[in-house]
Design an enzyme around this catalytic site. Structure first.
Site, short mmCIF file in Angstrom:
data_model
loop_
_atom_site.label_atom_id
_atom_site.label_comp_id
_atom_site.label_asym_id
_atom_site.label_seq_id
_atom_site.Cartn_x
_atom_site.Cartn_y
_atom_site.Cartn_z
N VAL A 76 0.84 -1.18 0.00
CA VAL A 76 0.00 0.00 0.00
C VAL A 76 0.89 1.24 0.00
CG1 VAL A 76 -0.18 0.12 2.52
CG2 VAL A 76 -2.02 1.05 1.10
N PRO A 91 -5.17 -3.81 -5.23
CA PRO A 91 -4.93 -3.21 -3.92
C PRO A 91 -3.65 -3.72 -3.28
CG PRO A 91 -6.67 -4.84 -3.76
CD PRO A 91 -6.36 -4.69 -5.21
N GLY A 92 -3.00 -2.84 -2.50
CA GLY A 92 -1.77 -3.22 -1.83
C GLY A 92 -1.97 -3.59 -0.38
N GLY A 96 -35.80 -48.05 10.94
CA GLY A 96 -36.57 -48.82 9.98
C GLY A 96 -35.97 -48.91 8.60
N SER A 116 -25.07 -44.14 7.98
CA SER A 116 -24.35 -43.04 7.30
C SER A 116 -24.57 -41.71 7.99
CB SER A 116 -24.75 -42.95 5.82
OG SER A 116 -26.14 -43.05 5.62
#
Length: 614
Positions: free
Chosen positions: A26, A105-106, A453, A522
């Site tokens: 920057v 941008p920096g 089930g 699962s």
């Protein structure tokens, strides 16, 4: 992303095009440099110049002089703070070449935006403030530039006027930079002393630096080699969409990442390995005999093969690698450090699959840092190394819980042995199997707590389908643990592997026109999602067999809850191990309310509705 661009002159169409970015810390002067370049090359119209004069008086940082950075800092927040936040793009041309410039941008906070700019460029201008020297952000940006395949760097040592145009300060920074980036693989590094504010060495030789006899910035940019396009690489078409408007048309749509294709050529579907010839090529609604990199096409093949979104069409003799373990280098862009516990999806081309990231050295990776590691995928994907084909060698890592992008990078290789393993195509394709069966193949995956089930419903469903003349197979979790999965325990990793193996077996059966019914607890959402990812959307049904824990305890058909309560079973789901309820199942069965026959009929009705039994 902010897009700020001037209209290109008509005559510029005949020039070649170089895309480059400016980057660095920057306040190193990136926006000022580009603004001054635009001004010096006559790219600023009179009305914009008048606006610049007005804005310089309001926002400028150079007294009564023009503040060239304001030509690019288009956001109000950027002008108020005096920094670049987003990526701004500009068009510029000279007599020799046209340019698209990305002002990035920096500030470290916006490193991800800088990476966005780097991902589309051919070269980089890295700025260094001569009064500060190299910074951590200078080196970070240089590594990101290398990461995304940029091989030519111009080192603009800026603000040379502030040190009296001292050649020793310039030479020291140039030497330090060359040493710092020696391992990044740049093909060229060209140091130039400049003053973006005063215009030194931007357009031509400058009397302020008589000791410098190299090119000006514009001359260096004009002389850089333009990256070759993808035409010289093998053909790659990542399938974005399977177009099936009716039973007579099945096309595979996407944008060609590299190479050329013509009607009559033989292609392989990767990673499956199925092969077919190109019968038609459509660009939009216009039929053509050939197409090339960059074209959005729909390709039709001369026979029905299994192709899904995320597959890659490629020459059978020059296929991408099929692997589920990718060596990668990543820029970590999440707000929090990587700690190894996250759940991710990786996007490669048009394919999105669950993945796990293991770093090579450290268990942590801080925001805006670059690290290397291995991505373990839930299923093999087709991909190339980034240096071989950027279009099929880039990866994006997404947090599965938040949906946010946390990493972006490139594939550097594959686990040992993977490049030599390719799938063998089936002698009888899926369509032929399904014609013999008289119905489509597909998978019904029943998940839920023990005692909910699942197995009972699965057996009733199989009886119903068998009575209709359907070819079926039932993969019950308990049965599989007596054979295929008997070497697995109940840790999270073993549970995931149990589900993965079952899913792979189910896929093989489904591709032979069989209706596969899987009944497994699962418990992990991620593992279930990995199985779903093996199939096209219409080939997989997730059924949540929902029952309260109290009901499951009351039924307890195998006495497992009682044994778990006594401590005889470790990691028992629902007691000592969590069950992750499906968030969006295709069907939920409340077995506290529905009996077995009603539940099985509900599943059969959904299968019928999906057209599997037609």
């Amino acid at each position: 992303m902010t897009l700020v661009a001037l209209a290109a002159p008509a005559q510029a169409a005949e020039r070649d095009l170089l895309r480059f970015l400016t980057c660095g810390s920057v306040d190193d002067g990136k926006s000022t440099l580009i603004g001054r370049l635009l001004y010096e090359t006559g790219q600023v119209p009179d009305d914009q110049l008048s606006m610049l004069e007005r804005d310089s008086r309001r926002f400028g940082t150079d007294g009564a002089n023009l503040d060239y950075a304001l030509l690019l800092d288009g956001l109000e927040a950027e002008r108020e703070q005096g920094i670049t936040i987003d990526v701004a793009y500009r068009y510029m041309s000279t007599a020799r070449r046209s340019f698209i410039i990305a002002d990035t941008p920096g500030h470290e906070q916006y490193t991800r935006n800088m990476a966005t700019g780097a991902s589309t460029c051919d070269a980089a201008v890295v700025l260094v403030d001569v009064t500060r020297g190299l910074t951590a952000q200078t080196l970070r940006h240089s590594r990101i530039v290398s990461l995304f395949g940029i091989r030519h760097v111009i080192l603009a040592v800026n603000k040379i006027d502030l040190v009296g145009a001292d050649s020793r300060a310039f030479d020291a920074i140039a030497a330090d930079y060359r040493a710092a980036v020696a391992d990044l693989g740049f093909a060229s590094v060209t140091p130039i002393p400049v003053s973006a504010r005063l215009g030194y060495n931007l357009i031509g030789a400058d009397l302020a630096t008589p000791w410098y006899d190299g090119p000006s910035l514009i001359e260096a940019l004009e002389d850089l080699p333009v990256a070759t396009d993808g035409l010289a690489r093998p053909f790659r078409l990542p399938v974005q969409y399977v177009n099936r408007p009716d039973a007579t048309f099945r096309g595979y749509a996407g944008t060609i990442a590299s190479g050329r294709i013509s009607v009559g050529e033989t292609l392989a579907v990767c990673p499956s390995g199925h092969q077919a010839r190109v019968s038609r090529i459509l660009v939009g609604d216009v039929e053509t005999r050939s197409a090339a990199a960059g074209d959005a096409v729909t390709v039709l093949l001369d026979q029905d093969v299994d192709v899904a979104r995320g597959d890659i069409l490629a020459p059978a003799t020059a296929r991408p690698t099929s692997s589920d373990r990718l060596k990668v280098e990543l820029l970590w862009v999440a707000d929090q450090a990587f700690d190894g516990s996250g759940r991710y999806q990786v996007k490669i081309g048009t394919r999105l699959v669950p993945a796990r990231l293991v770093l090579d050295q450290s268990a942590s990776l801080l925001p805006n840092e670059v690290g290397s590691g291995v991505l373990s995928l839930s299923s093999p994907v087709a991909a190339d190394r980034f240096r071989d084909d950027p279009g099929t060698g880039a990866v994006v890592l997404i947090d599965r819980d938040t949906g946010l992008t946390v990493g972006a990078g490139v594939i550097t290789g594959f686990e040992a042995g993977a490049p030599h393993i390719h799938a063998s195509p089936a002698a009888v394709n899926r369509a032929a199997h399904e014609a013999l069966s008289g119905h489509r193949g597909g998978v019904v995956w029943l998940t839920g707590l023990s005692g909910a089930g699942k197995s009972t419903i699965a057996q009733a469903l199989e009886q119903q389908l068998h009575a209709r003349g359907c070819r079926t197979v039932l993969l019950d979790g308990d049965n599989l643990r007596h054979g295929l999965n008997r070497d697995l325990g109940f840790s999270d990793a073993d549970r995931a592997e149990n589900i993965r193996r079952t899913g792979e077996v189910a896929r093989l059966f489904a591709e032979t026109g069989t209706l596969v019914i899987c009944a497994l607890i699962s418990p992990q959402r991620e593992a279930r999602a990995a199985v779903r990812a093996l199939f096209e959307a219409d080939d997989f049904i997730e059924v949540f067999v929902d029952a309260s824990l109290d009901a499951c305890r009351a039924r307890d058909p195998k006495g497992l809850y009682a044994r778990a309560d006594d401590g005889q079973i470790a990691h028992f789901t629902g007691i000592a191990s969590a069950y992750e309820r499906p968030e969006n199942p295709d069907l939920s069965l409340d077995t506290d309310r529905l009996d077995v026959a009603q539940s099985a009929e509900a599943v059969r009705a959904l299968i019928q509705q999906k057209g599997w039994l037609a």
